[in-house]
Write an enzyme that holds these catalytic residues in place. Structure first.
Site, PDB file in Angstrom:
ATOM      1  N   ASP A  42      17.091  59.487  49.054  1.00 42.69           N
ATOM      2  CA  ASP A  42      16.604  58.248  48.426  1.00 42.69           C
ATOM      3  C   ASP A  42      17.759  57.269  48.282  1.00 42.69           C
ATOM      4  O   ASP A  42      18.918  57.654  48.167  1.00 42.69           O
ATOM      5  CB  ASP A  42      16.000  58.553  47.045  1.00 42.69           C
ATOM      6  CG  ASP A  42      15.022  57.477  46.596  1.00 42.69           C
ATOM      7  OD1 ASP A  42      13.796  57.713  46.678  1.00 42.69           O
ATOM      8  OD2 ASP A  42      15.478  56.386  46.198  1.00 42.69           O
ATOM      9  N   ASP A  68      20.627  55.251  52.629  1.00 43.47           N
ATOM     10  CA  ASP A  68      19.867  54.037  52.942  1.00 43.47           C
ATOM     11  C   ASP A  68      19.269  54.248  54.332  1.00 43.47           C
ATOM     12  O   ASP A  68      19.981  54.241  55.337  1.00 43.47           O
ATOM     13  CB  ASP A  68      20.795  52.815  52.924  1.00 43.47           C
ATOM     14  CG  ASP A  68      20.031  51.520  53.189  1.00 43.47           C
ATOM     15  OD1 ASP A  68      18.859  51.583  53.624  1.00 43.47           O
ATOM     16  OD2 ASP A  68      20.611  50.439  52.962  1.00 43.47           O
ATOM     17  N   TYR A 186       2.461  44.894  53.936  1.00 46.58           N
ATOM     18  CA  TYR A 186       2.071  46.266  53.584  1.00 46.58           C
ATOM     19  C   TYR A 186       1.062  46.817  54.601  1.00 46.58           C
ATOM     20  O   TYR A 186       1.237  47.913  55.133  1.00 46.58           O
ATOM     21  CB  TYR A 186       1.534  46.322  52.162  1.00 46.58           C
ATOM     22  CG  TYR A 186       1.549  47.736  51.626  1.00 46.58           C
ATOM     23  CD1 TYR A 186       2.748  48.416  51.458  1.00 46.58           C
ATOM     24  CD2 TYR A 186       0.371  48.410  51.329  1.00 46.58           C
ATOM     25  CE1 TYR A 186       2.774  49.731  51.005  1.00 46.58           C
ATOM     26  CE2 TYR A 186       0.392  49.715  50.867  1.00 46.58           C
ATOM     27  CZ  TYR A 186       1.593  50.371  50.711  1.00 46.58           C
ATOM     28  OH  TYR A 186       1.619  51.681  50.268  1.00 46.58           O
ATOM     29  N   LYS A 190       1.984  49.687  57.402  1.00 41.80           N
ATOM     30  CA  LYS A 190       1.266  50.967  57.280  1.00 41.80           C
ATOM     31  C   LYS A 190       0.395  51.225  58.518  1.00 41.80           C
ATOM     32  O   LYS A 190       0.232  52.361  58.940  1.00 41.80           O
ATOM     33  CB  LYS A 190       0.450  50.993  55.987  1.00 41.80           C
ATOM     34  CG  LYS A 190       1.326  51.084  54.746  1.00 41.80           C
ATOM     35  CD  LYS A 190       2.137  52.377  54.743  1.00 41.80           C
ATOM     36  CE  LYS A 190       3.173  52.439  53.658  1.00 41.80           C
ATOM     37  NZ  LYS A 190       3.968  53.678  53.684  1.00 41.80           N
ATOM     38  N   VAL A 219      -2.651  55.451  43.500  1.00 44.64           N
ATOM     39  CA  VAL A 219      -2.290  56.487  42.529  1.00 44.64           C
ATOM     40  C   VAL A 219      -2.029  55.833  41.175  1.00 44.64           C
ATOM     41  O   VAL A 219      -1.262  54.860  41.092  1.00 44.64           O
ATOM     42  CB  VAL A 219      -1.022  57.235  43.003  1.00 44.64           C
ATOM     43  CG1 VAL A 219      -0.617  58.292  41.995  1.00 44.64           C
ATOM     44  CG2 VAL A 219      -1.262  57.856  44.379  1.00 44.64           C
TER      45      VAL A 219
HETATM   46  N1  LIG Z   1       1.736  55.071  44.944  1.00 40.46           N
HETATM   47  C1  LIG Z   1       0.607  54.738  45.565  1.00 40.46           C
HETATM   48  O1  LIG Z   1      -0.405  54.371  44.946  1.00 40.46           O
HETATM   49  C2  LIG Z   1       0.528  54.807  47.079  1.00 40.46           C
HETATM   50  C3  LIG Z   1      -0.724  54.632  47.694  1.00 40.46           C
HETATM   51  C4  LIG Z   1      -0.789  54.675  49.078  1.00 40.46           C
HETATM   52  C5  LIG Z   1       0.345  54.924  49.809  1.00 40.46           C
HETATM   53  N2  LIG Z   1       1.546  55.098  49.179  1.00 40.46           N
HETATM   54  C6  LIG Z   1       2.721  55.358  50.016  1.00 40.46           C
HETATM   55  O2  LIG Z   1       3.280  56.582  49.595  1.00 40.46           O
HETATM   56  C7  LIG Z   1       4.691  56.555  49.778  1.00 40.46           C
HETATM   57  C8  LIG Z   1       5.373  56.900  48.475  1.00 40.46           C
HETATM   58  O3  LIG Z   1       4.957  55.970  47.492  1.00 40.46           O
HETATM   59  P1  LIG Z   1       5.554  55.977  46.033  1.00 40.46           P
HETATM   60  O4  LIG Z   1       4.480  55.551  45.113  1.00 40.46           O
HETATM   61  O5  LIG Z   1       6.268  57.272  45.776  1.00 40.46           O
HETATM   62  O6  LIG Z   1       6.598  54.764  46.146  1.00 40.46           O
HETATM   63  P2  LIG Z   1       7.804  54.423  45.187  1.00 40.46           P
HETATM   64  O7  LIG Z   1       8.006  52.950  45.262  1.00 40.46           O
HETATM   65  O8  LIG Z   1       7.614  55.055  43.833  1.00 40.46           O
HETATM   66  O9  LIG Z   1       9.019  55.181  45.897  1.00 40.46           O
HETATM   67  C9  LIG Z   1       9.598  54.738  47.075  1.00 40.46           C
HETATM   68  C10 LIG Z   1      11.008  55.315  47.111  1.00 40.46           C
HETATM   69  O10 LIG Z   1      11.620  54.868  48.333  1.00 40.46           O
HETATM   70  C11 LIG Z   1      12.963  54.596  48.037  1.00 40.46           C
HETATM   71  N3  LIG Z   1      13.524  53.652  49.029  1.00 40.46           N
HETATM   72  C12 LIG Z   1      13.248  52.321  49.151  1.00 40.46           C
HETATM   73  N4  LIG Z   1      14.010  51.794  50.116  1.00 40.46           N
HETATM   74  C13 LIG Z   1      14.769  52.796  50.621  1.00 40.46           C
HETATM   75  C14 LIG Z   1      15.787  52.861  51.608  1.00 40.46           C
HETATM   76  N5  LIG Z   1      16.172  51.779  52.291  1.00 40.46           N
HETATM   77  N6  LIG Z   1      16.370  54.058  51.858  1.00 40.46           N
HETATM   78  C15 LIG Z   1      16.001  55.170  51.164  1.00 40.46           C
HETATM   79  N7  LIG Z   1      15.069  55.162  50.200  1.00 40.46           N
HETATM   80  C16 LIG Z   1      14.460  53.983  49.920  1.00 40.46           C
HETATM   81  C17 LIG Z   1      12.962  53.995  46.635  1.00 40.46           C
HETATM   82  O11 LIG Z   1      14.238  54.103  46.019  1.00 40.46           O
HETATM   83  C18 LIG Z   1      11.886  54.820  45.948  1.00 40.46           C
HETATM   84  O12 LIG Z   1      12.423  55.923  45.238  1.00 40.46           O
HETATM   85  C19 LIG Z   1       5.036  55.159  50.293  1.00 40.46           C
HETATM   86  O13 LIG Z   1       5.135  55.221  51.702  1.00 40.46           O
HETATM   87  C20 LIG Z   1       3.833  54.333  49.873  1.00 40.46           C
HETATM   88  O14 LIG Z   1       3.651  53.225  50.696  1.00 40.46           O
HETATM   89  C21 LIG Z   1       1.663  55.048  47.831  1.00 40.46           C
END
Ligand SMILES: NC(=O)c1ccc[n+]([C@@H]2O[C@H](COP(=O)([O-])OP(=O)(O)OC[C@H]3O[C@@H](n4cnc5c(N)ncnc54)[C@H](O)[C@@H]3O)[C@@H](O)[C@H]2O)c1
Length: 275
Positions: A42, A68, A186, A190, A219
């Site tokens: 992360d 990163d 987004y 996706k 979520v």
């Molecule tokens: N939470 C939801 O409701 C939901 C719904 C549908 C899909 N998703 C997808 O599920 C996945 C996880 O979602 P989430 O809710 O855990 O998101 P989140 O925003 O809580 O976590 C994303 C993580 O990615 C990390 N990140 C961002 N840029 C980065 C980089 N350049 N290098 C390394 N790490 C990096 C951030 O630090 C963060 O910890 C994502 O792909 C999101 O699009 C989430």
């Protein structure tokens, strides 16, 4: 093979990008509970360390690797660290993404809600860089050890219902006032995740490297009541997902339980896309 054995990840090594995120933490925990050693990858070092520490304290094998994913050097160093620590790499979960979290006070603070017509180029570029280029770079690096280990591995790319359907922007209206728009990047990124998944699965035809997508619906994460109500009305199950409700599908895709599945997508959305 015994069905429990098919879900068993003992001896496997997993990389989870975005491993400190809302779902990322759940994915790390699930893979660790199933027996894998987990690299929590992360951008946020403190959260990555916190996630890995919790797992290790509970007796699981985990390692935080602040990375990163948009930087090739950082990504390559991450894979080297995984291999020096755990000697192999069997599972990659590409979960890191920019996913806009709406500020309820955005209007009061004068923050633009993300309309398409004046959507900033910098924000578009930043999101494509993380959500697609980052996934490309991490996968390119992680697939090398999978090839070297007998052309075997499981790659799970995290998509979204908004990669399947355009966002219904009406759900971001509170008391007749627009709070935000789900931004254009987004859905575009996706949908790209699904294209990447199919490309790569087909590319590795004839090997045991399987590539699939997992598509979560929304979520619950302490959203405002108006949003929960609007969102829930669009699902057959009448509610948002709990954060642990993607874990079963994640383990299915990561493990031998899905050994005859590649190039496809498991949708866990409470029925959002079914009516
Ligand atoms: N939470 C939801 O409701 C939901 C719904 C549908 C899909 N998703 C997808 O599920 C996945 C996880 O979602 P989430 O809710 O855990 O998101 P989140 O925003 O809580 O976590 C994303 C993580 O990615 C990390 N990140 C961002 N840029 C980065 C980089 N350049 N290098 C390394 N790490 C990096 C951030 O630090 C963060 O910890 C994502 O792909 C999101 O699009 C989430």
């Amino acid at each position: 093979m015994n069905i429990q054995k098919k879900f068993d990840l003992t001896g496997r090594v997993a990389v989870v990008t975005g491993g400190a995120g809302l779902l990322g933490v759940e994915f790390c925990k699930t893979l660790a509970e199933a027996g894998a050693a987990v690299a929590v990858v992360d951008l946020n070092p403190a959260s990555a360390n916190g996630t890995a520490d919790t797992l290790t304290k509970n007796g699981y094998k985990a390692l935080a690797i602040p990375t990163d994913i948009t930087q090739p050097d950082s990504v390559n160093a991450m894979v080297e660290r995984v291999l020096s620590e755990f000697s192999r790499l069997d599972i990659l979960v590409n979960s890191a993404a920019l996913d806009p979290k709406f500020d309820p006070d955005a209007a009061a603070k004068g923050i633009a809600p993300g309309a398409f017509e004046d959507y900033p180029l910098d924000d578009w570029n930043a999101a494509l860089n993380v959500n697609l280029t980052g996934m490309f770079l991490v996968t390119q690096a992680c697939v090398q050890p999978m090839l070297a280990q007998g052309k075997k591995g499981s790659i799970v790319n995290i998509c979204s219902t908004y990669g399947l359907n355009g966002p219904d922007q009406r759900i971001y209206i509170k008391d007749g006032q627009r709070v935000a728009y789900k931004p254009v990047y987004y859905t575009v990124t996706k949908a790209g995740v699904l294209g990447f998944t199919k490309y790569l699965a087909a590319y590795y035809a004839g090997t045991e490297i399987r590539v699939n997508a997992l598509t979560p619906g929304g979520v619950f994460n302490n959203h405002e009541d108006y949003f929960v109500k609007n969102y829930s009305a669009k699902t057959i199950l009448g509610r948002m997902a709990n954060r642990d409700e993607m874990n079963g599908a994640l383990l299915f895709l990561a493990s031998d339980a899905s050994s005859y599945m590649t190039g496809n997508n498991v949708v866990v959305d409470g029925g959002w896309t079914a009516w």
